[in-house]
Design an enzyme around this catalytic site. Structure first.
Site, PDB file in Angstrom:
ATOM      1  N   ARG A 153     -16.333 -15.028  -9.301  1.00  0.00           N
ATOM      2  CA  ARG A 153     -15.721 -13.703  -9.507  1.00  0.00           C
ATOM      3  C   ARG A 153     -16.734 -12.568  -9.557  1.00  0.00           C
ATOM      4  NH1 ARG A 153     -10.319 -14.552 -10.698  1.00  0.00           N
ATOM      5  NH2 ARG A 153      -9.965 -12.344 -11.024  1.00  0.00           N
TER       6      ARG A 153
ATOM      7  N   GLY B  28       0.791  -1.236   0.000  1.00  0.00           N
ATOM      8  CA  GLY B  28       0.000   0.000   0.000  1.00  0.00           C
ATOM      9  C   GLY B  28       0.818   1.279   0.000  1.00  0.00           C
ATOM     10  N   SER B  29       2.047   1.221  -0.547  1.00  0.00           N
ATOM     11  CA  SER B  29       2.847   2.454  -0.525  1.00  0.00           C
ATOM     12  C   SER B  29       2.273   3.510  -1.465  1.00  0.00           C
ATOM     13  CB  SER B  29       4.319   2.178  -0.856  1.00  0.00           C
ATOM     14  OG  SER B  29       4.476   1.813  -2.207  1.00  0.00           O
ATOM     15  N   ASN B  30       1.644   3.103  -2.560  1.00  0.00           N
ATOM     16  CA  ASN B  30       0.998   4.095  -3.428  1.00  0.00           C
ATOM     17  C   ASN B  30      -0.205   4.720  -2.721  1.00  0.00           C
ATOM     18  OD1 ASN B  30       2.185   4.337  -6.289  1.00  0.00           O
ATOM     19  ND2 ASN B  30       2.259   2.126  -5.901  1.00  0.00           N
TER      20      ASN B  30
ATOM     21  N   ASP C 198      -3.705  -5.142 -18.052  1.00  0.00           N
ATOM     22  CA  ASP C 198      -2.659  -4.144 -18.340  1.00  0.00           C
ATOM     23  C   ASP C 198      -2.746  -3.638 -19.776  1.00  0.00           C
ATOM     24  OD1 ASP C 198      -1.727  -4.568 -15.734  1.00  0.00           O
ATOM     25  OD2 ASP C 198      -0.413  -6.182 -16.370  1.00  0.00           O
TER      26      ASP C 198
ATOM     27  N   HIS D  95       1.113   0.135 -13.416  1.00  0.00           N
ATOM     28  CA  HIS D  95       1.830  -1.090 -13.734  1.00  0.00           C
ATOM     29  C   HIS D  95       3.337  -0.799 -13.762  1.00  0.00           C
ATOM     30  CE1 HIS D  95       2.626  -4.997 -15.374  1.00  0.00           C
ATOM     31  NE2 HIS D  95       3.396  -4.427 -16.282  1.00  0.00           N
TER      32      HIS D  95
ATOM     33  N   HIS E 221       9.421   2.129  -8.275  1.00  0.00           N
ATOM     34  CA  HIS E 221       8.448   2.470  -7.225  1.00  0.00           C
ATOM     35  C   HIS E 221       8.495   3.965  -6.887  1.00  0.00           C
ATOM     36  CE1 HIS E 221       6.462  -0.724  -4.520  1.00  0.00           C
ATOM     37  NE2 HIS E 221       5.616   0.245  -4.742  1.00  0.00           N
TER      38      HIS E 221
HETATM   39  C1  GRF Z   1       3.405  -1.474  -7.635  1.00  0.00           C
HETATM   40  O1  GRF Z   1       4.660  -1.856  -8.113  1.00  0.00           O
HETATM   41  C2  GRF Z   1       2.432  -1.361  -8.764  1.00  0.00           C
HETATM   42  O2  GRF Z   1       3.031  -0.960  -9.957  1.00  0.00           O
HETATM   43  C3  GRF Z   1       1.896  -2.757  -8.895  1.00  0.00           C
HETATM   44  O3  GRF Z   1       1.815  -3.219  -7.572  1.00  0.00           O
HETATM   45  C4  GRF Z   1       2.774  -2.544  -6.775  1.00  0.00           C
HETATM   46  C5  GRF Z   1       2.042  -1.950  -5.604  1.00  0.00           C
HETATM   47  O4  GRF Z   1       2.879  -1.416  -4.650  1.00  0.00           O
HETATM   48  N1  GRF Z   1       0.640  -2.756  -9.600  1.00  0.00           N
HETATM   49  P1  GRF Z   1       2.290  -0.785  -3.313  1.00  0.00           P
HETATM   50  O5  GRF Z   1       1.404  -1.834  -2.666  1.00  0.00           O
HETATM   51  O6  GRF Z   1       1.512   0.438  -3.675  1.00  0.00           O
HETATM   52  O7  GRF Z   1       3.493  -0.489  -2.488  1.00  0.00           O
END
Ligand code: GRF
Length: 226
Positions: free
Chosen positions: A66, A13-15, A146, A110, A172
């Protein structure tokens, strides 16, 4: 009015954390109304809790059909009145039912320069292939993995001594810049989709952009403060 975003995550969840942090500083005019995670114990859940963002854990192993799973997702996101669905490390394909429910309003990031290296191992596949440049892509989500129209991409060089971890870390770091930028463009209603082409509408007074250097290139250019 801030843009109401729903976040789907499966991992650290860093994003998502970047969205929370940049919302707090005022750089992002968003309201993260709900984070949904399909894996119990994932870091994203903890981060949402720390940031005071409502979260929901919907374990996909408990619902193997699903579309039925996606119906629960859609119900929760609609109830939260999410306007844009932001997939941030969400490791599942969504069904047509999900996409129809949020038509043109689902985006993903991605870790490769699509259409190269789609799939679960974007960074590692690029490294093994031996490409000289790779990067990350924010794109609309469609029925194919993707594959949807590209919103913004960042390129980074692959260094001779890179391993999967160092390359992934470099990618990242750029994800954490281009994803908030893309979401802010949505918040400013500047994203226009025309077939496979995505246009970012200009602002009345041009924004200052951030210059790329030899270690990265982002296109379209990042606007301050990203
Ligand atoms: C990222 O590398 C993103 O590109 C991919 O999953 C990863 C998620 O990273 N889809 P985080 O959980 O947000 O750290």
């Amino acid at each position: 009015m801030p843009l109401r975003i729903g976040i789907l995550a499966s991992g650290s969840g860093s994003n998502a954390q970047r969205f929370f942090d940049l919302r707090r500083t005022g750089a992002l005019t968003i309201d993260p109304v709900l984070l949904i995670c399909n894996r119990p114990g994932a870091g994203a859940l903890e981060r949402a809790e720390q940031a005071g963002v409502p979260s929901l854990m919907l374990d996909h192993t408990k619902e193997t059909e699903r579309e039925r799973y996606d119906r629960s997702l859609v119900a929760a996101l609609k109830e939260a009145r999410a306007e844009l669905i932001v997939m941030a490390g969400y490791m599942r394909l969504v069904t047509p039912f999900f996409l129809d429910s949020f038509s043109g309003r689902v985006i993903n990031i991605h870790p490769a320069l699509l259409p190269s290296f789609p799939g679960m191992r974007g960074a590692a596949d690029a490294l093994e292939y031996g490409v000289r440049l790779t990067g990350c892509t924010v794109h609309f989500v469609d029925e194919i993995m993707d594959h949807g129209p590209v919103i913004i991409q960042a390129a980074v060089p692959v260094n001779a001594d890179d391993d999967r971890d160092t390359l992934q870390a470099r990618i990242h770091a750029l994800e954490h810049r281009i994803y908030p930028q893309a979401v802010q463009w949505f918040a400013e209603k500047r994203v226009k989709i025309e077939g496979r082409q995505v246009r970012i509408l200009p602002t009345a007074t041009p924004r200052r952009t951030v210059a790329s250097d030899g270690s990265w290139l982002v296109w379209p250019p990042l606007e301050e403060p990203f």
